[in-house]
Design an enzyme around this catalytic site. Structure first.
Site, short mmCIF file in Angstrom:
data_model
loop_
_atom_site.label_atom_id
_atom_site.label_comp_id
_atom_site.label_asym_id
_atom_site.label_seq_id
_atom_site.Cartn_x
_atom_site.Cartn_y
_atom_site.Cartn_z
N TYR A 58 0.81 -1.22 0.00
CA TYR A 58 0.00 0.00 0.00
C TYR A 58 0.85 1.28 0.00
O TYR A 58 0.37 2.34 -0.38
CB TYR A 58 -0.93 0.05 1.22
N HIS A 113 1.68 -11.58 1.82
CA HIS A 113 0.51 -10.94 1.23
C HIS A 113 -0.18 -11.78 0.16
O HIS A 113 -1.39 -11.73 -0.01
CB HIS A 113 0.90 -9.58 0.63
#
Length: 293
Positions: A58, A113
């Protein structure tokens, strides 16, 4: 605000409701500081959203770190999740960099992730060995995975000494995951966290749950929203609900979910109606159109 928690297989506990700095805030490599994210995250913490869900991908670690520092809440009250993706081949370096940016000494939970970096089971297993070393070092108190399917988890478990405590994946009534995947994880001591959990309320007004969710919301209080009903549905089924917003007033809306107790019939209705419809929002390039896994 008191958020209920879920016990992980390693004995640690995780709050069932989290504020995420995910796709809503995705900076795509921007070098400029997003002060709006800083202020929104700070407000979330001060309102009692002590579980913060972050990820290397992010690019928002710095903002979250500033928000934590400015919020004035003791570190031991917070539960900070982060994930490795970009630097999956240097997990130790990724952890160190993330901690430095957030001005923290440890993460409460650290996740891989995505499994899509791996070309073989051996790649998954090697990455997990590195994760186990991160836990041994104390830089992460718990370790887990994200977006893994059953074959990825089974491959990881073959050589794991410390099995993953959680799998965070897209999960909502329109994507409940086929073939008993979620119950299988829970039965094997792997808890489940959801992102994109509000999809039936905010991204798919044409779906079969639109009217039932509105009806349930009205039945549970004047200010209760369909989003709050979905958050309650997840938490009541022991799913960690990760949600995000750019509007601080939405935080109060989400907090109302903590006061909602759905009846068994309402929980079942959401599950059953949701299963009649299919919608996947994330990582769609890895799935066939009608694949519900």
């Amino acid at each position: 605000m008191s958020i209920p928690s879920l016990t992980l297989r390693d004995g640690k506990t995780i709050p069932l409701l989290a504020f995420g700095t995910g796709t809503t805030w995705f900076k795509a490599g921007s070098a400029s500081l997003d002060n709006h994210l800083v202020q929104t995250t700070k407000a979330a913490i001060q309102k009692g959203f002590y579980h913060l869900d972050c990820a290397e991908m992010y690019g928002t670690d710095e903002e979250v770190g500033i928000a934590i520092k400015e919020a004035g809440v003791p570190r031991e009250k917070l539960f900070v999740t982060n994930k490795v993706s970009n630097n999956i081949h240097d997990i130790r370096g990724a952890v160190e960099q993330g901690l430095k940016k957030m001005q923290l000494d440890y993460f409460d939970l650290y996740l891989i992730h995505s499994p899509h970096f791996a070309k073989s089971d051996a790649d998954l297993q090697q990455a997990w060995k590195e994760m186990e070393q991160i836990k041994k070092s104390g830089k992460a108190r718990s370790i887990g995975v994200s977006n893994y399917l059953r074959p990825h988890i089974e491959a990881t478990l073959k050589t794991a000494v410390e099995p993953p405590v959680i799998n965070q994946l897209e999960y909502h009534p329109y994507l409940q995951r086929a073939n008993g995947f979620v119950p299988w994880m829970q039965q094997n001591g792997i808890q489940v966290a959801s992102y994109k959990g509000l999809t039936p309320a905010v991204r798919c007004p044409q779906g079969p749950l639109h009217e039932p969710l509105v009806k349930m919301a009205k039945a549970h209080g004047r200010d209760v929203s369909a989003a709050a009903i979905l958050l309650a549905w997840m938490m009541q089924t022991n799913i960690v609900a990760v949600t995000t917003t750019t509007k601080t007033e939405r935080l109060d809306e989400y907090a109302l979910a903590l006061g909602v107790t759905l009846t068994p019939e309402e929980v079942q209705e959401i599950s059953d109606l949701g299963a009649t419809y299919h919608l996947r929002m994330s990582w769609v390039q890895f799935y066939e159109k009608n694949d519900r896994s």
